[in-house]
Design a protein around this motif. Structure first.
Motif, mmCIF file in Angstrom:
data_model
loop_
_atom_site.group_PDB
_atom_site.id
_atom_site.type_symbol
_atom_site.label_atom_id
_atom_site.label_comp_id
_atom_site.label_asym_id
_atom_site.label_seq_id
_atom_site.Cartn_x
_atom_site.Cartn_y
_atom_site.Cartn_z
ATOM 1 N N ILE A 157 -40.562 41.067 38.810
ATOM 2 C CA ILE A 157 -39.268 40.590 38.338
ATOM 3 C C ILE A 157 -39.473 39.422 37.388
ATOM 4 N N ARG A 158 -38.784 39.466 36.270
ATOM 5 C CA ARG A 158 -38.786 38.352 35.328
ATOM 6 C C ARG A 158 -37.366 37.820 35.208
ATOM 7 N N PHE A 159 -37.238 36.502 35.201
ATOM 8 C CA PHE A 159 -35.937 35.887 34.962
ATOM 9 C C PHE A 159 -35.724 35.723 33.464
ATOM 10 N N SER A 160 -34.535 36.030 33.003
ATOM 11 C CA SER A 160 -34.189 35.665 31.640
ATOM 12 C C SER A 160 -33.907 34.170 31.613
ATOM 13 N N SER A 161 -33.436 33.662 30.515
ATOM 14 C CA SER A 161 -33.182 32.232 30.371
ATOM 15 C C SER A 161 -32.350 31.695 31.546
ATOM 16 N N ILE A 162 -32.780 30.554 32.098
ATOM 17 C CA ILE A 162 -32.084 29.959 33.232
ATOM 18 C C ILE A 162 -31.951 28.465 33.002
ATOM 19 N N GLU A 163 -30.792 27.914 33.282
ATOM 20 C CA GLU A 163 -30.542 26.515 32.996
ATOM 21 C C GLU A 163 -31.278 25.599 33.989
ATOM 22 N N LEU A 164 -31.625 24.429 33.498
ATOM 23 C CA LEU A 164 -32.386 23.460 34.268
ATOM 24 C C LEU A 164 -31.709 23.129 35.596
ATOM 25 N N GLN A 165 -30.389 22.863 35.549
ATOM 26 C CA GLN A 165 -29.683 22.395 36.738
ATOM 27 C C GLN A 165 -29.643 23.430 37.848
ATOM 28 N N THR A 166 -29.753 24.696 37.496
ATOM 29 C CA THR A 166 -29.655 25.758 38.500
ATOM 30 C C THR A 166 -31.012 26.327 38.896
ATOM 31 N N ALA A 226 -38.439 16.855 32.257
ATOM 32 C CA ALA A 226 -39.876 16.699 32.487
ATOM 33 C C ALA A 226 -40.210 16.841 33.970
ATOM 34 N N ALA A 227 -39.359 16.315 34.843
ATOM 35 C CA ALA A 227 -39.591 16.413 36.282
ATOM 36 C C ALA A 227 -39.541 17.862 36.754
ATOM 37 N N LYS A 228 -38.611 18.647 36.196
ATOM 38 C CA LYS A 228 -38.514 20.055 36.585
ATOM 39 C C LYS A 228 -39.745 20.827 36.123
ATOM 40 N N VAL A 229 -40.200 20.551 34.912
ATOM 41 C CA VAL A 229 -41.408 21.202 34.406
ATOM 42 C C VAL A 229 -42.600 20.842 35.282
ATOM 43 N N ALA A 230 -42.707 19.584 35.671
ATOM 44 C CA ALA A 230 -43.801 19.153 36.537
ATOM 45 C C ALA A 230 -43.741 19.845 37.894
ATOM 46 N N ALA A 231 -42.533 20.001 38.455
ATOM 47 C CA ALA A 231 -42.386 20.679 39.742
ATOM 48 C C ALA A 231 -42.812 22.138 39.643
ATOM 49 N N LEU A 232 -42.453 22.776 38.564
ATOM 50 C CA LEU A 232 -42.869 24.160 38.361
ATOM 51 C C LEU A 232 -44.386 24.268 38.295
ATOM 52 N N ARG A 233 -44.996 23.382 37.552
ATOM 53 C CA ARG A 233 -46.453 23.430 37.412
ATOM 54 C C ARG A 233 -47.160 23.083 38.711
ATOM 55 N N GLU A 234 -46.536 22.249 39.536
ATOM 56 C CA GLU A 234 -47.134 21.900 40.820
ATOM 57 C C GLU A 234 -47.103 23.070 41.791
ATOM 58 N N HIS A 235 -46.026 23.832 41.796
ATOM 59 C CA HIS A 235 -45.838 24.870 42.806
ATOM 60 C C HIS A 235 -46.244 26.268 42.355
ATOM 61 N N GLN A 281 -44.845 17.572 26.413
ATOM 62 C CA GLN A 281 -44.602 18.454 27.557
ATOM 63 C C GLN A 281 -45.519 19.667 27.556
ATOM 64 N N LYS A 282 -46.156 19.924 26.418
ATOM 65 C CA LYS A 282 -47.072 21.066 26.294
ATOM 66 C C LYS A 282 -46.396 22.365 26.736
ATOM 67 N N LEU A 283 -45.186 22.575 26.221
ATOM 68 C CA LEU A 283 -44.508 23.845 26.460
ATOM 69 C C LEU A 283 -45.311 24.970 25.824
ATOM 70 N N CYS A 284 -45.041 26.193 26.241
ATOM 71 C CA CYS A 284 -45.843 27.334 25.787
ATOM 72 C C CYS A 284 -45.256 28.025 24.568
ATOM 73 N N GLY A 285 -44.034 27.713 24.229
ATOM 74 C CA GLY A 285 -43.409 28.313 23.059
ATOM 75 C C GLY A 285 -41.952 27.908 22.969
ATOM 76 N N LEU A 286 -41.387 28.082 21.781
ATOM 77 C CA LEU A 286 -40.011 27.678 21.516
ATOM 78 C C LEU A 286 -39.223 28.829 20.902
ATOM 79 N N HIS A 287 -37.931 28.823 21.167
ATOM 80 C CA HIS A 287 -36.986 29.633 20.413
ATOM 81 C C HIS A 287 -36.142 28.639 19.628
ATOM 82 N N VAL A 288 -36.363 28.571 18.327
ATOM 83 C CA VAL A 288 -35.740 27.551 17.493
ATOM 84 C C VAL A 288 -34.458 28.094 16.880
ATOM 85 N N PHE A 289 -33.364 27.387 17.093
ATOM 86 C CA PHE A 289 -32.077 27.718 16.486
ATOM 87 C C PHE A 289 -31.764 26.697 15.398
#
Length: 408
Positions: free
Chosen positions: A205-214, A259-268, A300-308
């Motif tokens: 299963i892959r999630f499509s775009s999901i907001e930070l707060q949720t 940044a905290a959410k990204v760090a939590a993802l990378r930790e877990h 943040q060393k993100l892996c890629g961007l979708h630029v609008f």
């Protein structure tokens, strides 16, 4: 009866169009070019000014070449610009997504469920619709502000059908999927993930775009506990890396929280890849703000961007503010897209020597290509032509943003 169906815009529109296509097919309708169709249905998008123009161009072509056809507009452009459409295109019929079944086939809703995904190797499931966040740049809440969710039992059933048909990767999509709430049980997305984790079979299963707060800890835990079932990938919209701009955008988080959410993802979640949306040239964004965003993304060393490139949308707050010139917006977007290419190249290089599970998507003249769980494009060399589904590979090298691999 002959029909023509054209889809503009996002994954939600695409999966809804698949459901509509199945409804036509089940009733014996035949697909045809718009010049020959009895009914022309446009599933529209209004996310940018260009999206509007693309829709209007096709409306004019159909009206000129097939004036006798019934012309039906649905989707976000149709919902958000009804007065304009009635004035400019009186021949067009505006029908909401949840009215299509009744208007076309005298039946109930036809836009929720699919049994396949024509022309795609992976399947998409719409689990949620609607957003009422009203970010100051976004027109979507004016077109889809009623939040709806699919019953969790229906989601599980749909996944079962698609997995049984051989879809090795299934994407959960919606306008704001983190707002999923089962109308029958109240289960949120994290609870739905537990149900999905318990399903038999080999699929992911892959999630499509999901907001930070949720993006809850429950979702992160589900990804960590079942890496074979949930892709170690998230697309977390950022939009700006400057706090004052985020506030003007009405985004309800700041860069520290991101940044905290990204760090939590990378930790877990081992090997997780985080991609992001970012807007170039928002009205309140100064040159210093833009540089702040650029530095934040880089650190943040993100892996890629979708630029609008920012595009003022009617009804939104930001549309009434002083706007940047097209040249400024273009220059900032180009700089962010160059950063995107560097981030993707760095990410590809970081995977060399690792073992990955790849979902095979295409068979081409250069070999078999697919995507890893963390969304890296891979070309698998010297591979049997009948290779399908999910396979284990070793990444042997990277060239720019593409990885090369061999089967294990």
């Amino acid at each position: 009866m002959k029909y023509f169906l054209k889809t503009f815009g996002c994954r939600v529109n695409q999966v809804e169009s698949q459901a509509i296509l199945e409804a036509f097919s089940n009733r014996g309708w035949v697909a045809a070019p718009f010049e020959e169709a009895d009914l022309c249905l446009l599933n529209t998008c209004t996310i940018t000014h260009r999206a509007d123009k693309d829709v209007e161009k096709l409306i004019r072509q159909i009206s000129r070449r097939n004036p006798a056809a019934r012309l039906v507009l649905t989707g976000c452009y149709a919902a958000a610009h009804q007065d304009h459409i009635r004035r400019t295109f009186p021949q067009a019929e505006i029908v909401g997504k949840y009215e299509l079944g009744q208007k076309l086939f005298d039946t109930q809703d036809i836009c929720w469920s699919v049994s396949g995904h024509e022309g795609h190797s992976r399947a998409f499931i719409k689990i949620q619709d609607g957003c009422d966040c009203f970010c100051s740049y976004c027109i979507v809440p004016f077109a889809r502000n009623i939040k709806r969710s699919k019953p969790a039992a229906d989601v599980i059933k749909e996944i079962s059908v698609l997995a049984a048909k051989g879809f090795g990767e299934i994407v959960l999509t919606g306008i704001n999927i983190g707002n999923f709430s089962c109308p029958e049980t109240g289960k949120d997305l994290a609870a739905l993930c537990q149900d999905i984790a318990a399903m038999p079979g080999r699929f992911r299963i892959r999630f499509s775009s999901i907001e930070l707060q949720t993006t809850s800890l429950g979702i992160i835990r589900a990804m960590a506990q079942r890496p074979d079932r949930f892709c170690n990938y998230l697309h977390l919209p950022l939009q700006s890396g400057c706090d004052s701009v985020l506030s003007a955008m009405n985004r309800h988080y700041n860069t520290s929280e991101y940044a905290a959410k990204v760090a939590a993802l990378r930790e877990h979640v081992p090997g997780v890849a985080v991609f992001a949306d970012v807007i170039a040239g928002f009205p309140t964004e100064t040159e210093e703000d833009f540089e702040t965003t650029y530095r934040f993304i880089a650190t943040q060393k993100l892996c890629g961007l979708h630029v609008f490139s920012y595009s003022p949308r009617p009804l939104t707050k930001a549309a009434s503010w002083p706007q940047h010139s097209a040249q400024i917006i273009k220059a900032r977007a180009e700089k962010l897209r160059a950063l995107d290419q560097q981030l993707r190249a760095d990410f590809a290089a970081s995977l060399v020597g690792t073992e990955q599970e790849v979902f095979v998507e295409e068979h081409g003249c250069k070999g078999i290509s697919g995507v890893t769980s963390n969304f890296q494009q891979v070309l698998i060399e010297n591979t049997p032509a009948d290779t399908r589904g999910l396979v284990r590979v070793r990444i042997t090298r990277a060239e720019n943003t593409l990885c090369f691999a061999s089967l294990i």
